[in-house]
Design an enzyme around this catalytic site. Sequence first.
Site, short mmCIF file in Angstrom:
data_model
loop_
_atom_site.label_atom_id
_atom_site.label_comp_id
_atom_site.label_asym_id
_atom_site.label_seq_id
_atom_site.Cartn_x
_atom_site.Cartn_y
_atom_site.Cartn_z
N GLU A 75 4.90 9.21 80.97
CA GLU A 75 4.11 10.32 80.56
C GLU A 75 3.58 10.43 79.28
O GLU A 75 3.10 11.42 78.84
CB GLU A 75 4.63 11.66 81.37
N HIS A 94 7.19 18.72 76.93
CA HIS A 94 6.76 18.85 78.45
C HIS A 94 8.28 18.89 79.03
O HIS A 94 9.07 17.92 78.87
CB HIS A 94 6.00 17.59 78.94
N HIS A 96 10.55 20.28 82.69
CA HIS A 96 10.37 21.00 84.22
C HIS A 96 11.34 22.25 84.13
O HIS A 96 12.22 22.26 85.16
CB HIS A 96 10.97 19.72 85.18
N HIS A 159 4.97 21.01 88.94
CA HIS A 159 5.41 19.94 88.30
C HIS A 159 6.25 20.38 87.03
O HIS A 159 7.47 20.16 86.88
CB HIS A 159 4.31 18.96 87.59
#
Length: 228
Positions: A75, A94, A96, A159
């Site tokens: 990613e 980023h 989760h 996501h």
Amino acid sequence: MNTDIRELVSLSSRILGGADQGDFIWGHASARDPEGRGAWIKASGWGLQEVTPDRVHLVDREGAVVEGEGRRHLEYPIHTEIYAARPDVGGVVHTHSPHAVALAAAGQELVPVSHAANFFVPPSVPRFTLTADLIFTQELGVALAETLGGARAVFLVNHGIVAVGPDLQSATVAAILLERAAEQQLVTLGYGGVPAWSAPEESIAKRERIYNETAISNVWDYLVRQLK
């Protein structure tokens, strides 16, 4: 070797891991390369709390590891395409983060029921819904950057989240605040009744008083101290 920037990414990663934003080996934070070569990001295969400076490498916009060792994350376009689209951004996170994922999946807008939410709203936190899969292509990275626009964060529905800032320190604080805001909202809704939250003008005033540049820097320093 760019020891300082690697140390910064390592600190951010371990702070995020300590804030329960880790998801086994997934999630990543990056700092923009000062020479414009791409993103300094942790190597794949390590949990956030395991990141040391030697586990941070430089990935360019095409996905090549320019400096450092280890496999790169699939990613990486999250980071490289946001940097390409947002010259004002120096750090990207980023994760989760569990409550933020749940809030977005429930279709709820983030509302300022707490101080933390005032850092983001108004306006509404944008929602990326093109895919819930990994952001593993340049095209998806471009689409994500377009959805983010000029905001401080974006929900990747089903996501995770992306938070940005003028530097990685502020992006890290933003990611933690977003998760805290989502958790506080979900707890509030769980009590039933009619939730109350700040009006837009009050939210903006609180943001300037509570989350000014000095305060964000002080929060970062606090989070670093907690690692020790």
